[in-house]
Design an enzyme around this catalytic site. Structure first.
Site, PDB file in Angstrom:
ATOM      1  N   LYS A 190      37.955   9.436  75.292  1.00  0.00           N
ATOM      2  CA  LYS A 190      38.489   9.704  76.614  1.00  0.00           C
ATOM      3  C   LYS A 190      37.871   9.282  77.927  1.00  0.00           C
ATOM      4  O   LYS A 190      36.621   8.834  77.844  1.00  0.00           O
ATOM      5  CB  LYS A 190      38.718  11.243  76.912  1.00  0.00           C
ATOM      6  CG  LYS A 190      39.636  11.940  75.333  1.00  0.00           C
ATOM      7  CD  LYS A 190      41.096  11.590  75.703  1.00  0.00           C
ATOM      8  CE  LYS A 190      41.855  11.641  74.480  1.00  0.00           C
ATOM      9  NZ  LYS A 190      42.243  12.802  74.115  1.00  0.00           N
TER      10      LYS A 190
HETATM   11  C1  LIG Z   1      43.062  13.706  73.158  1.00  0.00           C
HETATM   12  C2  LIG Z   1      44.226  14.254  73.230  1.00  0.00           C
HETATM   13  C3  LIG Z   1      44.223  15.897  72.911  1.00  0.00           C
HETATM   14  C4  LIG Z   1      43.292  16.511  71.963  1.00  0.00           C
HETATM   15  O1  LIG Z   1      41.880  16.195  72.230  1.00  0.00           O
HETATM   16  P1  LIG Z   1      41.063  16.513  71.036  1.00  0.00           P
HETATM   17  O2  LIG Z   1      39.746  16.850  71.943  1.00  0.00           O
HETATM   18  O3  LIG Z   1      40.969  15.079  70.365  1.00  0.00           O
HETATM   19  O4  LIG Z   1      41.270  17.606  70.312  1.00  0.00           O
HETATM   20  C5  LIG Z   1      45.578  16.221  73.222  1.00  0.00           C
HETATM   21  N1  LIG Z   1      46.397  15.967  73.802  1.00  0.00           N
HETATM   22  C6  LIG Z   1      46.494  14.645  74.215  1.00  0.00           C
HETATM   23  C7  LIG Z   1      47.511  13.844  74.934  1.00  0.00           C
HETATM   24  C8  LIG Z   1      45.302  13.748  73.907  1.00  0.00           C
HETATM   25  O5  LIG Z   1      45.331  12.512  74.297  1.00  0.00           O
END
Ligand SMILES: *Cc1c(COP(=O)(O)O)cnc(C)c1O
Length: 389
Positions: A190
C-alpha cells in the site's frame, strides 16, 4: 525463464519504500522495550494519521480487513442486513460484510473510472440495506457526492474503504474524510506500510469508543480483565506504529513521486495500441497507488502479462470481480448483470508503481509495454462489448 533473465533489470510490481527514518524509529521502539501494542508510537500514529484525514479520532488495527470488520461491528450490522459493495474491488471489502453475517450486494462499476456506479447503487437499495461500502479503486476517488447523497436520502451508513487511497482527494478533501467510519490498510504494497496494519478514522466519539472496545477483547476501559462482551484482539504493535510514523512523515513525497510517474506513464502510453487507462474526473486527484492498463480483450491478458514478465517488468492481474470468485459465484446478487465490472476486471494489468521507481525506470517500462502490446494486441481483432461471463 530466458537465459539472460538474471542480467535483465527487474522492475517489481510493487515494493515498500523503507529508508533511514524508518530504521531510526523502529530501532528506538525496540530499544525502549515497548515492542507490543502499548507505546508512544501507537498513539502518535493514530493522532497524526487522523489529523491527516481531517478526522478527530484514529484507531490503529492489525490490518485493513480488521478495520472494515470493526467498522461493520461498531455500526451494529449483522445477520439479515445487506451492505452494498462494488463488484470490482479487493475481496476484503466483501469478506468483512460476510464475517458479520450480513449479505454483500454487488454493484457494477462505471466503464471509465472503474469505480462504483451510483445509479446501480440506488437501484440495489432494499429495506434490508444498512450501509454502502464506498471504495476508491487503485487510489482514484469514487463519485463521493453522489454516493453520499444516496446514503443520506435512504438513511443508510457509509463505510469508506480507503485502503488504496491515502492522500487522494475529492473536491480538495482527503479520502478517508467521507465515511461514518473510514478504513485504511498499511499492507506492504500500500501507499505507506507498517508491514501489516490498518486504521479506522471517524469524527464520531461513540463509534470510536465502541471500536476500541472491540479491538481489545471487549475489556472495560478502567476495570482490567472485565470483558463486557466477546470481541477481538485487533491491535497493532508499537514496532509497526514506529514504522508507520516514519512512513507517514514521508507519505506526501511518496505520492508526489507516484503522481509524477503515473503522469509519465499516461503520456508515454497514450499511443500504445490496444490499451486504455483509468479516467480521473476533474476535481479529483488519485494517489496513483497502482497504475493499471486494460487490454482490449481478456483473451490476450495472460500472454501480455507473460511477455512483460519475461522482459523484467513485474505485473499483477487486476482484482477478479467478486461475482466470479468461488465464495460469491452462486450468491444471489452475482446473478445480476454486472456486465461492466465482469468485463473490466478480466482485462486489467497492474504495472510497476512503487514510489522507489525513477522517471528513467518508467520510460524503460513504457517502452517494453509498447513493444509487447504492438506485438500481441493488433493480431487479435478487438471485440466490441466482449463479455467474460
Ligand atoms: C488492501 C485492501 C484491503 C485490506 O487490507 P489488508 O491490510 O490487506 O487486510 C481492503 N480493501 C481494499 C480495497 C484493499 O485494497
Amino acid at each position: 525463464m530466458s537465459p539472460n533473465f538474471y542480467d535483465m533489470k527487474h522492475y517489481p510490481v510493487s515494493e515498500p519504500n523503507i529508508g533511514k527514518k524508518e530504521l531510526l524509529y523502529v530501532q528506538d521502539a525496540v530499544k525502549s522495550g515497548w515492542v507490543s501494542s502499548l507505546g508512544p508510537y501507537v498513539t502518535k500514529f493514530e493522532e497524526s494519521f487522523a489529523k491527516f484525514c481531517g478526522r478527530t479520532h484514529g484507531l490503529s488495527v492489525s490490518n485493513g480487513t480488521h478495520a472494515l470488520h470493526l467498522a461493520l461491528c461498531a455500526l451494529r450490522i449483522g445477520p439479515g442486513d445487506e451492505v452494498i459493495v462494488p463488484n470490482f474491488t479487493f475481496v476484503a471489502t466483501a469478506n468483512a460484510v460476510t464475517y458479520v453475517g450480513a449479505t454483500p450486494v454487488f454493484v457494477d462499476c462505471d466503464p471509465k473510472t472503474w469505480n462504483m456506479d451510483p445509479s446501480d447503487v440506488e437501484q440495489s437499495i432494499t429495506k434490508k440495506t444498512k450501509a454502502i461500502m464506498i471504495v476508491h479503486l487503485y487510489g482514484a476517488p469514487c463519485d463521493v457526492d453522489e454516493l453520499l447523497r444516496i446514503a443520506k436520502k435512504h438513511k443508510i451508513a457509509v463505510i469508506e474503504d480507503a485502503a488504496e487511497a491515502h492522500g487522494a482527494t475529492y473536491k480538495g478533501r482527503p479520502c478517508g474524510s467521507f465515511g461514518d467510519i473510514s478504513c485504511f490498510s498499511f499492507y506492504g504494497n500500500k501507499t505507506i506500510t507498517t508491514g501489516e496494519g490498518g486504521m479506522c478514522v471517524t469524527n464520531n466519539k461513540d463509534l470510536h469508543h465502541r471500536m476500541s472496545l472491540l479491538r481489545d477483547h471487549g475489556m472495560h476501559a478502567s476495570k482490567k480483565y472485565w470483558h463486557l462482551e466477546v470481541a477481538y484482539n485487533y491491535r497493532i504493535t508499537n514496532l509497526q506504529a514506529a514504522l508507520g510514523c516514519a512512513q507517514l512523515e514521508r507519505m506526501t513525497s511518496f505520492i508526489r513521486t507516484k503522481n509524477t510517474n503515473a503522469h509519465l506513464y499516461r503520456k508515454l502510453l497514450a499511443n500504445c495500441p490496444g490499451i486504455t487507462v483509468q479516467d480521473i474526473p476533474k476535481n479529483r486527484t488519485s494517489n496513483d497507488w497502482q497504475f493499471v492498463i486494460l487490454v482490449h480483450h481478456h483473451s490476450v491478458r495472460d500472454i501480455v502479462m507473460e511477455k512483460l514478465t519475461a522482459a523484467g517488468v513485474g505485473v499483477r492481474p487486476t482484482f477478479y470481480p467478486m461475482s466470479e470468485l468461488p465464495p460469491y459465484v452462486n450468491h444471489h446478487s452475482s446473478q445480476r448483470s454486472l456486465a461492466v465490472s465482469r468485463n473490466i476486471g478480466l482485462r486489467g494489468i497492474c504495472l510497476p508503481s512503487s514510489s522507489t521507481l525513477k522517471k528513467s525506470d518508467i520510460r524503460s517500462i513504457a517502452q517494453i509495454v509498447t513493444s509487447v502490446c504492438a506485438s500481441v494486441l493488433p493480431s487479435t481483432k478487438p471485440t466490441r462489448k466482449s463479455s467474460a461471463a
